[in-house]
Design an enzyme around this catalytic site. Sequence first.
Site, mmCIF file in Angstrom:
data_model
loop_
_atom_site.group_PDB
_atom_site.id
_atom_site.type_symbol
_atom_site.label_atom_id
_atom_site.label_comp_id
_atom_site.label_asym_id
_atom_site.label_seq_id
_atom_site.Cartn_x
_atom_site.Cartn_y
_atom_site.Cartn_z
ATOM 1 C CD GLU A 164 -2.570 5.686 6.648
ATOM 2 O OE1 GLU A 164 -2.707 5.635 5.271
ATOM 3 O OE2 GLU A 164 -1.803 5.015 7.291
ATOM 4 C CG HIS A 203 -5.601 2.083 5.162
ATOM 5 N ND1 HIS A 203 -5.337 2.869 6.126
ATOM 6 C CD2 HIS A 203 -4.891 1.112 5.184
ATOM 7 C CE1 HIS A 203 -3.913 2.577 6.463
ATOM 8 N NE2 HIS A 203 -3.631 1.662 5.690
ATOM 9 N N GLY A 222 2.937 -0.712 4.212
ATOM 10 C CA GLY A 222 3.193 0.477 3.883
ATOM 11 C C GLY A 222 4.499 0.712 3.825
ATOM 12 N N GLY A 223 5.179 1.232 4.564
ATOM 13 C CA GLY A 223 6.535 1.701 4.425
ATOM 14 C C GLY A 223 7.563 0.926 3.770
ATOM 15 C CB SER A 235 5.410 -1.760 11.843
ATOM 16 O OG SER A 235 5.040 -0.556 12.054
ATOM 17 N N GLY A 278 2.683 2.531 10.670
ATOM 18 C CA GLY A 278 3.759 3.433 10.466
ATOM 19 C C GLY A 278 4.479 3.898 11.797
ATOM 20 C CG ASN A 308 -1.582 1.115 1.431
ATOM 21 O OD1 ASN A 308 -1.890 2.069 0.692
ATOM 22 N ND2 ASN A 308 -2.429 1.452 2.670
ATOM 23 C CD1 TRP A 309 3.212 1.147 -3.109
ATOM 24 C CD2 TRP A 309 3.494 2.278 -4.837
ATOM 25 N NE1 TRP A 309 4.057 0.256 -4.166
ATOM 26 C CE2 TRP A 309 3.920 1.011 -5.152
ATOM 27 C CE3 TRP A 309 3.354 3.374 -5.945
ATOM 28 C CZ2 TRP A 309 4.777 0.904 -6.422
ATOM 29 C CZ3 TRP A 309 3.980 3.033 -7.105
ATOM 30 C CH2 TRP A 309 4.433 1.818 -7.486
ATOM 31 C CE LYS A 310 -0.104 3.110 4.707
ATOM 32 N NZ LYS A 310 0.126 3.597 6.197
ATOM 33 C CD GLU A 326 -3.504 -2.061 7.282
ATOM 34 O OE1 GLU A 326 -2.407 -2.503 6.574
ATOM 35 O OE2 GLU A 326 -3.887 -0.938 7.060
HETATM 36 P P1 13P Z 1 3.146 0.321 7.384
HETATM 37 O O1 13P Z 1 3.823 -0.775 6.965
HETATM 38 O O2 13P Z 1 3.833 1.674 7.083
HETATM 39 O O3 13P Z 1 3.086 0.314 9.067
HETATM 40 O O4 13P Z 1 1.633 0.653 7.057
HETATM 41 C C1 13P Z 1 1.028 -0.349 7.181
HETATM 42 C C2 13P Z 1 -0.395 -0.045 6.403
HETATM 43 O O5 13P Z 1 -1.237 0.869 6.947
HETATM 44 C C3 13P Z 1 -0.766 -0.829 5.100
HETATM 45 O O6 13P Z 1 -2.127 -0.540 4.699
#
Ligand code: 13P
Length: 255
Positions: free
Chosen positions: A100, A98, A237-238, A216, A176, A13-15, A170
């Site tokens: 966010e 998600h 994500g990251g 994470s 994050g 997930n590149w956000k 999640e």
């Molecule tokens: P991180 O891997 O950066 O913690 O993000 C997880 C995430 O929200 C994937 O959708």
Amino acid sequence: MNTAKRKTVIAGNWKMNKTPSQTAEFIKQLVPAAADAACEVVVAVPFVCLPAAVQAVKGSAIKVAAQNVHFEDQGAYTGEVSADMLLDLGVEYVIIGHSERRQYFAETDQTVNKKVLKALQKGLRPIICVGESLEQREAGVTEEFVAMQTKEALLGVPAADIDKVIIAYEPIWAIGTGRTATADQADEVNGLIRRTVAGLYGEAAAEAMTVQYGGSMNAKNAAELLGKDNVDGGLIGGASLKADDFRVIIEAARQ
Ligand code: 13P
């Protein structure tokens, strides 16, 4: 992972990261790793990067996801994107709900449910995100909360469509933050999600469902998380923004 029963899906997930030109370049680096992967590899990119992503994955094993979709077919919804628009591009998956989006864009269990129903009706595979806050975990309500989110997201989903659904656990406190759920914590809540699905759709459907963990997940902890019976992949994500790290995670899904 229980690879005998279900498919492992590793999704990045590149956000709100990477431009269209960076997208093409980055996906090129992933193609060889996906070619002999033991799992499905998905990249969830920003809307404007979708055409570049679809083009870049052509002829490869990588699938493309959007990070959101609107629940109406079309109309006066400035700034929104419909399922038909995504399908027309060649997008196969969509992340829905998600944390966010729930936190910053006022998405609720009700809008998440409407989006899930629309995605399925149109033929997009939803990756539905659920997960508790730190306060909820500390208050001991994780199980009730995640079970409720799961049930609300799936309200009205026909049994014939449940095999298209992926659920990602999640925990908000792990996103994050570098603070990953332990493999046992992930396994426990993923198992609860599976039991919740079993209660609604029966044991066979639940056993066949891909339930991911996200929060994470990285090159170092992926193998341990993915080693758990109820963790059938990751929503990353990251670490999905770095080709080397993402490749290690794809490889960790081989076990
Ligand atoms: P991180 O891997 O950066 O913690 O993000 C997880 C995430 O929200 C994937 O959708």
